[in-house]
Design an enzyme around this catalytic site. Structure first.
Site, short mmCIF file in Angstrom:
data_model
loop_
_atom_site.label_atom_id
_atom_site.label_comp_id
_atom_site.label_asym_id
_atom_site.label_seq_id
_atom_site.Cartn_x
_atom_site.Cartn_y
_atom_site.Cartn_z
N ILE A 111 -40.16 14.39 -49.00
CA ILE A 111 -41.34 15.12 -49.46
C ILE A 111 -41.41 15.10 -50.98
CG2 ILE A 111 -40.08 17.31 -49.31
CD1 ILE A 111 -42.78 18.66 -48.56
N CYS A 112 -42.63 15.08 -51.49
CA CYS A 112 -42.94 15.20 -52.91
C CYS A 112 -42.41 14.00 -53.70
CB CYS A 112 -42.42 16.53 -53.45
SG CYS A 112 -43.13 17.00 -55.05
N ALA A 113 -41.47 14.20 -54.59
CA ALA A 113 -40.92 13.09 -55.38
C ALA A 113 -39.82 12.34 -54.64
CB ALA A 113 -40.38 13.61 -56.71
N SER A 140 -44.34 13.44 -47.06
CA SER A 140 -45.32 14.48 -47.34
C SER A 140 -45.52 14.59 -48.84
CB SER A 140 -44.86 15.80 -46.73
OG SER A 140 -45.91 16.74 -46.73
N TYR A 169 -45.72 12.73 -53.79
CA TYR A 169 -46.43 13.50 -54.80
C TYR A 169 -47.51 12.62 -55.41
CZ TYR A 169 -47.30 16.70 -58.61
OH TYR A 169 -47.91 17.58 -59.48
#
Length: 187
Positions: free
Chosen positions: A100-102, A150, A121
């Site tokens: 998720i994200c980075a 995500s 991200y």
């Protein structure tokens, strides 16, 4: 089913801890692993005690590994050879990898993102990083076989619910008990 979530100093709190909490609510076993020491400090200086410290072959009995975002946590994960080996092994064995994200940067560093459909991200750095993948910007959570990605901290709820469902659980009662359905109705 067993899930491992990897924590490096600088991890994003919600993406790690809230995701772990939601998955545990579904009755799925989740262990947090620190890369080095028993205590790990998040990107906003919250210190938590990891369940375990990562060794070389600790995750052979796990069905999924989760990589939370946050900085410098994601960068640290992407530079740890043990983590890269785990990600490659899980992908090769068709076990689940969730980032998720980075943290999808770890997928790139492990050499497993090429040709995959994924997200991360938002931002030019990531769209450039994943130019060899099918990069999706209009979905909060993307599943491509055994890979789940995500966007950011605000997407940890649908991220965790997707994880529950792919592991054979039922996220609907968890969504209801957390009033997720009410949240969506207020839009």
């Amino acid at each position: 089913m067993k899930v491992a979530i990897l924590l490096a100093n600088g991890f994003e709190e919600g993406e790690a801890l809230f995701t772990m909490d939601i998955i545990r609510r579904a009755g799925i076993e989740v262990d947090s692993y620190s890369l080095a020491e028993e205590f790990v400090t998040s990107s906003r200086k919250i210190t938590v005690k990891a369940d375990k410290i990562l060794g070389d072959n600790d995750l052979v009995d796990y069905d999924m590994v989760i990589l939370p975002g946050g900085q410098p946590g994601s960068t640290t994960l992407s530079k740890d050879e043990r983590v890269l080996k785990i990600v490659r092994d899980f992908m090769n064995k068709k076990k689940f990898v969730a980032a998720i994200c980075a943290a999808p940067m770890v997928l790139k560093a492990a050499g497993v993102s090429k040709g995959r459909t994924l997200t991360s991200y938002p931002g030019e750095n990531f769209t450039e990083m994943f130019s060899d993948a099918n990069y999706v910007e209009d979905k909060l959570v993307v599943q491509d076989g055994n890979l789940i990605t995500s966007r950011a901290a605000a997407t940890c709820l649908p991220f965790a619910y997707k994880i529950i469902d792919v592991l054979g659980g039922d996220s609907e009662p968890i969504k209801k008990s957390m009033l997720y359905d009410k949240l969506l109705a207020e839009k």
